[in-house]
Design a protein around this motif. Sequence first.
Motif, mmCIF file in Angstrom:
data_model
loop_
_atom_site.group_PDB
_atom_site.id
_atom_site.type_symbol
_atom_site.label_atom_id
_atom_site.label_comp_id
_atom_site.label_asym_id
_atom_site.label_seq_id
_atom_site.Cartn_x
_atom_site.Cartn_y
_atom_site.Cartn_z
ATOM 1 N N THR A 177 0.985 -3.173 -3.111
ATOM 2 C CA THR A 177 1.633 -3.347 -4.411
ATOM 3 C C THR A 177 2.394 -4.671 -4.406
ATOM 4 O OG1 THR A 177 3.330 -2.466 -5.905
ATOM 5 C CG2 THR A 177 3.636 -2.000 -3.594
ATOM 6 N N ASN A 178 2.738 -5.137 -5.611
ATOM 7 C CA ASN A 178 3.551 -6.353 -5.708
ATOM 8 C C ASN A 178 4.984 -6.054 -6.091
ATOM 9 O OD1 ASN A 178 1.838 -8.388 -4.997
ATOM 10 N ND2 ASN A 178 0.838 -8.406 -7.016
ATOM 11 N N GLN A 179 5.314 -4.777 -6.210
ATOM 12 C CA GLN A 179 6.671 -4.408 -6.671
ATOM 13 C C GLN A 179 7.738 -4.861 -5.688
ATOM 14 O OE1 GLN A 179 6.460 -0.111 -7.606
ATOM 15 N NE2 GLN A 179 7.124 -0.806 -9.612
ATOM 16 N N GLY A 180 8.936 -5.075 -6.205
ATOM 17 C CA GLY A 180 10.055 -5.511 -5.366
ATOM 18 C C GLY A 180 10.630 -4.344 -4.568
ATOM 19 N N ILE A 181 11.328 -4.675 -3.494
ATOM 20 C CA ILE A 181 11.866 -3.633 -2.615
ATOM 21 C C ILE A 181 12.941 -2.804 -3.342
ATOM 22 C CG2 ILE A 181 13.571 -5.184 -1.510
ATOM 23 C CD1 ILE A 181 11.629 -2.389 0.283
ATOM 24 N N GLY A 182 13.669 -3.437 -4.253
ATOM 25 C CA GLY A 182 14.695 -2.705 -5.008
ATOM 26 C C GLY A 182 14.099 -1.573 -5.832
ATOM 27 N N LYS A 183 12.885 -1.789 -6.326
ATOM 28 C CA LYS A 183 12.181 -0.752 -7.111
ATOM 29 C C LYS A 183 11.536 0.292 -6.198
ATOM 30 C CE LYS A 183 11.929 -1.700 -11.638
ATOM 31 N NZ LYS A 183 11.659 -3.098 -12.007
ATOM 32 N N LEU A 184 11.043 -0.176 -5.059
ATOM 33 C CA LEU A 184 10.254 0.716 -4.189
ATOM 34 C C LEU A 184 11.120 1.656 -3.356
ATOM 35 C CD1 LEU A 184 7.621 -1.880 -2.878
ATOM 36 C CD2 LEU A 184 7.156 0.032 -4.428
ATOM 37 N N ARG A 185 12.284 1.173 -2.918
ATOM 38 C CA ARG A 185 13.076 1.937 -1.955
ATOM 39 C C ARG A 185 13.679 3.189 -2.619
ATOM 40 N NH1 ARG A 185 18.120 1.930 -3.424
ATOM 41 N NH2 ARG A 185 18.451 3.562 -1.854
ATOM 42 N N GLY A 186 14.119 4.123 -1.772
ATOM 43 C CA GLY A 186 14.854 5.268 -2.303
ATOM 44 C C GLY A 186 13.992 6.478 -2.594
ATOM 45 N N ARG A 187 12.679 6.327 -2.555
ATOM 46 C CA ARG A 187 11.797 7.490 -2.788
ATOM 47 C C ARG A 187 10.559 7.342 -1.919
ATOM 48 N NH1 ARG A 187 8.065 5.408 -6.806
ATOM 49 N NH2 ARG A 187 8.871 3.347 -7.261
ATOM 50 N N PHE A 188 9.942 8.493 -1.644
ATOM 51 C CA PHE A 188 8.744 8.477 -0.801
ATOM 52 C C PHE A 188 7.524 8.008 -1.571
ATOM 53 C CE2 PHE A 188 11.147 11.523 1.902
ATOM 54 C CZ PHE A 188 11.010 10.840 3.106
ATOM 55 N N HIS A 189 6.696 7.238 -0.862
ATOM 56 C CA HIS A 189 5.366 6.861 -1.339
ATOM 57 C C HIS A 189 4.371 7.432 -0.313
ATOM 58 C CE1 HIS A 189 7.155 3.697 -4.023
ATOM 59 N NE2 HIS A 189 8.131 3.893 -3.166
ATOM 60 N N GLU A 190 3.087 7.109 -0.506
ATOM 61 C CA GLU A 190 2.100 7.621 0.443
ATOM 62 C C GLU A 190 1.409 6.494 1.178
ATOM 63 O OE1 GLU A 190 -0.586 10.281 -1.525
ATOM 64 O OE2 GLU A 190 0.753 11.993 -1.160
ATOM 65 N N TYR A 191 1.248 6.653 2.487
ATOM 66 C CA TYR A 191 0.427 5.725 3.268
ATOM 67 C C TYR A 191 -0.863 6.445 3.655
ATOM 68 C CZ TYR A 191 -1.534 3.031 7.048
ATOM 69 O OH TYR A 191 -2.407 2.323 7.830
ATOM 70 N N THR A 192 -1.992 5.802 3.365
ATOM 71 C CA THR A 192 -3.291 6.406 3.659
ATOM 72 C C THR A 192 -3.861 5.793 4.940
ATOM 73 O OG1 THR A 192 -3.583 6.524 1.280
ATOM 74 C CG2 THR A 192 -5.527 6.961 2.613
ATOM 75 N N PHE A 193 -4.207 6.635 5.896
ATOM 76 C CA PHE A 193 -4.823 6.162 7.141
ATOM 77 C C PHE A 193 -6.218 5.621 6.836
ATOM 78 C CE2 PHE A 193 -1.829 9.454 8.685
ATOM 79 C CZ PHE A 193 -1.088 8.670 9.554
ATOM 80 N N SER A 194 -6.837 5.004 7.848
ATOM 81 C CA SER A 194 -8.153 4.405 7.578
ATOM 82 C C SER A 194 -9.280 5.432 7.671
ATOM 83 C CB SER A 194 -8.411 3.222 8.512
ATOM 84 O OG SER A 194 -8.343 3.662 9.834
ATOM 85 N N ASP A 195 -8.960 6.722 7.942
ATOM 86 C CA ASP A 195 -10.006 7.751 7.922
ATOM 87 C C ASP A 195 -9.696 8.773 6.818
ATOM 88 O OD1 ASP A 195 -7.903 9.210 8.923
ATOM 89 O OD2 ASP A 195 -8.607 9.120 10.996
#
Length: 241
Positions: A177-195
């Motif tokens: 994403t291109n979003q700033g850290i101020g917008k992104l922080r404070g809540r969970f997002h998802e990281y997808t593994f390569s499988d």
Amino acid sequence: MSAENLKRALEQHVALDAFLTGDFGLKGDLPMPAAFEQAEPELVDKAGKLEEIAEQIRQCCKCGLNETRKNAVIGEGNPDAELVFVGEAPGADEDEQGRPFVGRSGKLLTKIIAAMGLSRDDVFICNILKCRPPENRDPKPDEIVDCMGYLQQQLDIIRPQVIVALGAHAARTLLSTNQGIGKLRGRFHEYTFSDEEPPVKLMPTYHPSYLLRNYSQDNRRRVWEDMQKVMQELGLELPGK
Ligand code: URA
């Protein structure tokens, strides 16, 4: 509560107090990471796989940063960690020692980890780029593309439950994403593994070097709020509860 648990709880309170009230020492060397040769077979297997990637990283000359680096900074900690911290790229101290987060911002990160009731040996600490960009400039997009495969493989092996992305570069890269850290922080997002495995939770937070430059109560409180969410997700006891 056993004497050992009481000691841990007290150390955690002291570390949290030092982080939130501000007076912590950033001098002195950090202890060397634990060795894993004597551990359970699964851990030894993961450590072996991580070492294979480490060797590839040491030989890597894809992006050219190997020409200016002193040491590749592969990452260190528990190969079976439930929690992985991902930073941006090694700085001068890390380049010198070949270890992640050992300079001033690393000492602050170590305090944050202690405030969570953990040690550096419980978690795994690594970076998006494995080699120091000259003069600590920002990573270039091509360098990130060239290096990202190593981090993906490390995360595939460790399979943490939660990833903490330290700062904008780590968060944007891991979340595409291109979003700033101020917008992104404070809540969970998802990281997808390569499988095909299910994604894991990723918490972006401020980079410790940003915190050192903007060392306000508010910023420290925000980082601590983020870490408390991570602790809850991992089932760790929050101090004062
Ligand atoms: N900053 C980072 O992003 N990583 C390190 O290892 C040290 C400082």
